[in-house]
Design an enzyme around this catalytic site. Sequence first.
Site, PDB file in Angstrom:
ATOM      1  N   TYR A 148       0.852  -1.255   0.011  1.00 33.04           N
ATOM      2  CA  TYR A 148       0.055  -0.132  -0.086  1.00 33.04           C
ATOM      3  C   TYR A 148       0.839   1.250  -0.227  1.00 33.04           C
ATOM      4  CZ  TYR A 148      -3.778   3.369   1.519  1.00 33.04           C
ATOM      5  OH  TYR A 148      -4.640   4.316   1.647  1.00 33.04           O
ATOM      6  N   GLU A 150       4.362   1.686  -0.391  1.00 27.74           N
ATOM      7  CA  GLU A 150       5.230   1.846  -1.577  1.00 27.74           C
ATOM      8  C   GLU A 150       4.338   2.150  -3.108  1.00 27.74           C
ATOM      9  OE1 GLU A 150       7.987   3.094  -0.854  1.00 27.74           O
ATOM     10  OE2 GLU A 150       9.200   1.854   0.143  1.00 27.74           O
ATOM     11  N   GLY A 151       3.093   1.464  -2.980  1.00 21.75           N
ATOM     12  CA  GLY A 151       2.479   1.567  -4.195  1.00 21.75           C
ATOM     13  C   GLY A 151       2.012   2.974  -4.416  1.00 21.75           C
ATOM     14  N   ARG A 189     -10.668  -1.435  10.322  1.00 23.82           N
ATOM     15  CA  ARG A 189     -10.125   0.160  10.683  1.00 23.82           C
ATOM     16  C   ARG A 189     -10.716   0.517  12.111  1.00 23.82           C
ATOM     17  NH1 ARG A 189     -10.314   3.698   5.267  1.00 23.82           N
ATOM     18  NH2 ARG A 189     -11.832   2.192   4.262  1.00 23.82           N
ATOM     19  N   VAL A 190      -9.926   1.162  12.627  1.00 20.46           N
ATOM     20  CA  VAL A 190     -10.052   1.356  14.249  1.00 20.46           C
ATOM     21  C   VAL A 190     -11.425   1.981  14.458  1.00 20.46           C
ATOM     22  CG1 VAL A 190      -8.979   3.602  14.386  1.00 20.46           C
ATOM     23  CG2 VAL A 190      -8.948   2.115  16.206  1.00 20.46           C
ATOM     24  N   ASN A 193     -14.019  -0.691  14.036  1.00 15.40           N
ATOM     25  CA  ASN A 193     -13.971  -1.868  14.678  1.00 15.40           C
ATOM     26  C   ASN A 193     -14.392  -1.378  16.094  1.00 15.40           C
ATOM     27  OD1 ASN A 193     -13.045  -3.624  13.184  1.00 15.40           O
ATOM     28  ND2 ASN A 193     -10.914  -3.739  14.398  1.00 15.40           N
ATOM     29  N   PHE A 194     -14.010  -0.324  16.622  1.00 13.84           N
ATOM     30  CA  PHE A 194     -14.458   0.206  18.129  1.00 13.84           C
ATOM     31  C   PHE A 194     -15.981   0.149  18.151  1.00 13.84           C
ATOM     32  CE2 PHE A 194     -10.256   2.277  19.658  1.00 13.84           C
ATOM     33  CZ  PHE A 194      -9.642   0.956  19.683  1.00 13.84           C
ATOM     34  N   ARG A 278       3.692   4.951  15.091  1.00  8.82           N
ATOM     35  CA  ARG A 278       3.352   5.379  16.489  1.00  8.82           C
ATOM     36  C   ARG A 278       2.422   6.587  16.805  1.00  8.82           C
ATOM     37  NH1 ARG A 278       3.098   2.438  20.162  1.00  8.82           N
ATOM     38  NH2 ARG A 278       3.308   4.144  21.802  1.00  8.82           N
ATOM     39  N   GLN A 279       2.725   7.455  15.505  1.00  5.69           N
ATOM     40  CA  GLN A 279       2.059   8.758  15.716  1.00  5.69           C
ATOM     41  C   GLN A 279       1.778   9.145  14.116  1.00  5.69           C
ATOM     42  OE1 GLN A 279       4.581  11.231  17.561  1.00  5.69           O
ATOM     43  NE2 GLN A 279       6.230  10.762  16.100  1.00  5.69           N
TER      44      GLN A 279
HETATM   45  P1  NAD Z   1     -12.469   1.625   0.121  1.00  7.34           P
HETATM   46  O1  NAD Z   1     -11.933   0.358   0.102  1.00  7.34           O
HETATM   47  O2  NAD Z   1     -14.051   1.689   0.785  1.00  7.34           O
HETATM   48  O3  NAD Z   1     -12.695   2.249  -1.496  1.00  7.34           O
HETATM   49  C1  NAD Z   1     -11.875   1.843  -2.662  1.00  7.34           C
HETATM   50  C2  NAD Z   1     -12.735   1.550  -3.849  1.00  7.34           C
HETATM   51  O4  NAD Z   1     -11.711   1.111  -4.902  1.00  7.34           O
HETATM   52  C3  NAD Z   1     -13.518   0.268  -3.545  1.00  7.34           C
HETATM   53  O5  NAD Z   1     -14.865   0.433  -4.082  1.00  7.34           O
HETATM   54  C4  NAD Z   1     -13.007  -0.824  -4.494  1.00  7.34           C
HETATM   55  O6  NAD Z   1     -13.881  -1.540  -4.743  1.00  7.34           O
HETATM   56  C5  NAD Z   1     -12.310  -0.118  -5.542  1.00  7.34           C
HETATM   57  N1  NAD Z   1     -11.191  -0.706  -6.229  1.00  7.34           N
HETATM   58  C6  NAD Z   1     -10.249  -1.385  -5.606  1.00  7.34           C
HETATM   59  N2  NAD Z   1      -9.265  -1.737  -6.550  1.00  7.34           N
HETATM   60  C7  NAD Z   1      -9.669  -1.316  -7.692  1.00  7.34           C
HETATM   61  C8  NAD Z   1      -9.418  -1.510  -8.988  1.00  7.34           C
HETATM   62  N3  NAD Z   1      -8.168  -2.064  -9.353  1.00  7.34           N
HETATM   63  N4  NAD Z   1     -10.023  -1.149 -10.204  1.00  7.34           N
HETATM   64  C9  NAD Z   1     -11.442  -0.573  -9.723  1.00  7.34           C
HETATM   65  N5  NAD Z   1     -11.954  -0.195  -8.501  1.00  7.34           N
HETATM   66  C10 NAD Z   1     -10.843  -0.658  -7.326  1.00  7.34           C
HETATM   67  O7  NAD Z   1     -11.540   2.688   0.448  1.00  7.34           O
HETATM   68  P2  NAD Z   1     -11.684   4.233   1.021  1.00  7.34           P
HETATM   69  O8  NAD Z   1     -11.527   4.437   2.251  1.00  7.34           O
HETATM   70  O9  NAD Z   1     -12.909   4.800   0.338  1.00  7.34           O
HETATM   71  O10 NAD Z   1     -10.432   4.955   0.086  1.00  7.34           O
HETATM   72  C11 NAD Z   1     -10.726   5.427  -1.157  1.00  7.34           C
HETATM   73  C12 NAD Z   1      -9.062   6.015  -1.395  1.00  7.34           C
HETATM   74  O11 NAD Z   1      -8.619   7.181  -0.609  1.00  7.34           O
HETATM   75  C13 NAD Z   1      -7.981   4.892  -1.907  1.00  7.34           C
HETATM   76  O12 NAD Z   1      -7.117   5.221  -2.811  1.00  7.34           O
HETATM   77  C14 NAD Z   1      -7.188   5.176  -0.228  1.00  7.34           C
HETATM   78  O13 NAD Z   1      -6.000   4.752  -0.502  1.00  7.34           O
HETATM   79  C15 NAD Z   1      -7.327   6.609  -0.188  1.00  7.34           C
HETATM   80  N6  NAD Z   1      -7.263   6.920   1.429  1.00  7.34           N
HETATM   81  C16 NAD Z   1      -8.221   6.689   2.230  1.00  7.34           C
HETATM   82  C17 NAD Z   1      -8.298   7.050   3.539  1.00  7.34           C
HETATM   83  C18 NAD Z   1      -9.302   6.764   4.523  1.00  7.34           C
HETATM   84  O14 NAD Z   1      -9.070   6.991   5.609  1.00  7.34           O
HETATM   85  N7  NAD Z   1     -10.587   6.474   4.041  1.00  7.34           N
HETATM   86  C19 NAD Z   1      -7.021   7.483   3.861  1.00  7.34           C
HETATM   87  C20 NAD Z   1      -5.780   7.779   2.968  1.00  7.34           C
HETATM   88  C21 NAD Z   1      -6.119   7.500   1.753  1.00  7.34           C
HETATM   89  N1  UDP Z   2      -6.302  -0.275  16.153  1.00  3.57           N
HETATM   90  C1  UDP Z   2      -6.465  -0.731  17.185  1.00  3.57           C
HETATM   91  N2  UDP Z   2      -7.657  -1.875  17.195  1.00  3.57           N
HETATM   92  C2  UDP Z   2      -8.292  -2.184  16.154  1.00  3.57           C
HETATM   93  C3  UDP Z   2      -8.035  -1.470  15.027  1.00  3.57           C
HETATM   94  C4  UDP Z   2      -6.788  -0.768  14.866  1.00  3.57           C
HETATM   95  O1  UDP Z   2      -6.177  -0.394  18.335  1.00  3.57           O
HETATM   96  O2  UDP Z   2      -9.388  -2.696  16.354  1.00  3.57           O
HETATM   97  C5  UDP Z   2      -5.093   0.666  15.726  1.00  3.57           C
HETATM   98  C6  UDP Z   2      -3.925   0.216  14.826  1.00  3.57           C
HETATM   99  O3  UDP Z   2      -3.206  -0.619  15.324  1.00  3.57           O
HETATM  100  C7  UDP Z   2      -3.483   1.888  14.469  1.00  3.57           C
HETATM  101  C8  UDP Z   2      -4.794   2.747  14.711  1.00  3.57           C
HETATM  102  O4  UDP Z   2      -5.631   1.969  15.642  1.00  3.57           O
HETATM  103  O5  UDP Z   2      -2.616   1.816  15.445  1.00  3.57           O
HETATM  104  C9  UDP Z   2      -5.360   2.966  13.491  1.00  3.57           C
HETATM  105  O6  UDP Z   2      -5.479   1.795  12.515  1.00  3.57           O
HETATM  106  P1  UDP Z   2      -6.354   1.867  11.396  1.00  3.57           P
HETATM  107  O7  UDP Z   2      -6.154   0.479  10.493  1.00  3.57           O
HETATM  108  O8  UDP Z   2      -7.786   2.307  11.531  1.00  3.57           O
HETATM  109  O9  UDP Z   2      -5.545   3.102  10.468  1.00  3.57           O
HETATM  110  P2  UDP Z   2      -4.047   3.161   9.823  1.00  3.57           P
HETATM  111  O10 UDP Z   2      -3.219   1.992  10.868  1.00  3.57           O
HETATM  112  O11 UDP Z   2      -4.003   2.753   8.376  1.00  3.57           O
HETATM  113  O12 UDP Z   2      -3.591   4.511  10.292  1.00  3.57           O
END
Ligand code: NAD
Ligand code: UDP
Length: 322
Positions: A148, A150-151, A189-190, A193-194, A278-279
């Site tokens: 994720y 590096e992509g 995601r946290v 989940n919570f 961590r932060q």
């Molecule tokens: P999500 O998983 O709900 O949505 C991603 C969508 O992309 C899904 O509908 C999935 O089916 C589609 N998808 C995945 N691979 C695909 C492919 N190869 N071709 C076509 N569709 C594809 O995630 P999200 O939270 O809505 O995130 C949306 C974007 O925002 C992502 O690029 C994510 O990396 C970025 N982002 C989200 C957060 C966040 O906190 N939600 C934080 C940082 C970045």
């Molecule tokens: N986390 C947690 N309990 C959970 C899910 C996640 O304590 O049930 C922690 C996780 O280890 C991270 C933070 O919550 O420190 C945020 O996690 P999330 O997967 O939502 O986002 P990201 O780590 O990608 O920022």
Amino acid sequence: MALQHKRILVTGGAGFLGSHLCERLVSAGHEVLCIDNFYTGSKRNLTGLLKCPQFELMRHDITFPIYLEVDEIYNLACPASPIHYQYDPVQTTKTSVHGSINMLGLAKRIKAKILQASTSEVYGDPEVHPQDESYWGRVNPIGPRSCYDEGKRCAETLFFDYRRQHNLSIKVARIFNTYGPRMQPNDGRVVSNFIVQALTGQQISIYGDGKQTRSFCYVDDLIDGLVRLMDTDDGVTGPINLGNPVEFTMMELAETVLELTGSKSSIEFKPLPTDDPRQRQPNIARARDTLGWAPSVQLRDGLGKTITYFDNLLRGQHEGAA
Ligand code: NAD
Ligand code: UDP
């Protein structure tokens, strides 16, 4: 001034953020084409839009080329939760890298503006706090999160190379943790989940000691930031941090969720996942200056709306099963 009607492509539009973005763009009077392979997204997220004549949904995987005519492209396709992006890590990297190449190639051919949904994960486990856009990050290139992180880093490189080499109009948003209705209950995601654990009386799973921090942005604020970024002049490319700078520990988040749900769930501590940062806190000075943007929804208010969403969803599932 009358609104300019645009044809807009949203990749990943059936996901959490994408579905909110499609709604925002359609309600602003634009024509929206959503493409999604439904890897983590679903038609259910778009229920309100499917009958709308300005909206079109197409099943397509962006790792394959596509030929369309639009004015703007929001490239959101990519699974975002650690469980989902680690399930098929090669596909995750392909989505960010091949997918970006395909979308950038499309933007180049049709001279469209293109916005990339990048992420705070490009900063990895940061030594600079809060993170501003000049920080290059501290990312493990070979760990379980690397597909994720590096992509997304490579996608940013591609966006800036298409800018330098082909003069494309690009916008790169670095999105920090965002939450709200339509997160999936099981995506790990946290926040989801919570809330689900609190509502169903399960133990609240804190990974590690719960002292790690995140800064949570409500979805409506985030979508506002994305649209503002897309609407900037050609000279504005980003990267621009979009997130809420108010930082919380995971323990504080758990306590707030317990209080707002009135749940009696206890807390259990589980091992910290590999390379868990961590932060994390965004410095949003650039977004304030360039976009006039800052988040306005407080965590407690946003959590309240998200709890209501999950409560209804879980009741619906329960009633459906009865
Ligand atoms: P999500 O998983 O709900 O949505 C991603 C969508 O992309 C899904 O509908 C999935 O089916 C589609 N998808 C995945 N691979 C695909 C492919 N190869 N071709 C076509 N569709 C594809 O995630 P999200 O939270 O809505 O995130 C949306 C974007 O925002 C992502 O690029 C994510 O990396 C970025 N982002 C989200 C957060 C966040 O906190 N939600 C934080 C940082 C970045
Ligand atoms: N986390 C947690 N309990 C959970 C899910 C996640 O304590 O049930 C922690 C996780 O280890 C991270 C933070 O919550 O420190 C945020 O996690 P999330 O997967 O939502 O986002 P990201 O780590 O990608 O920022």
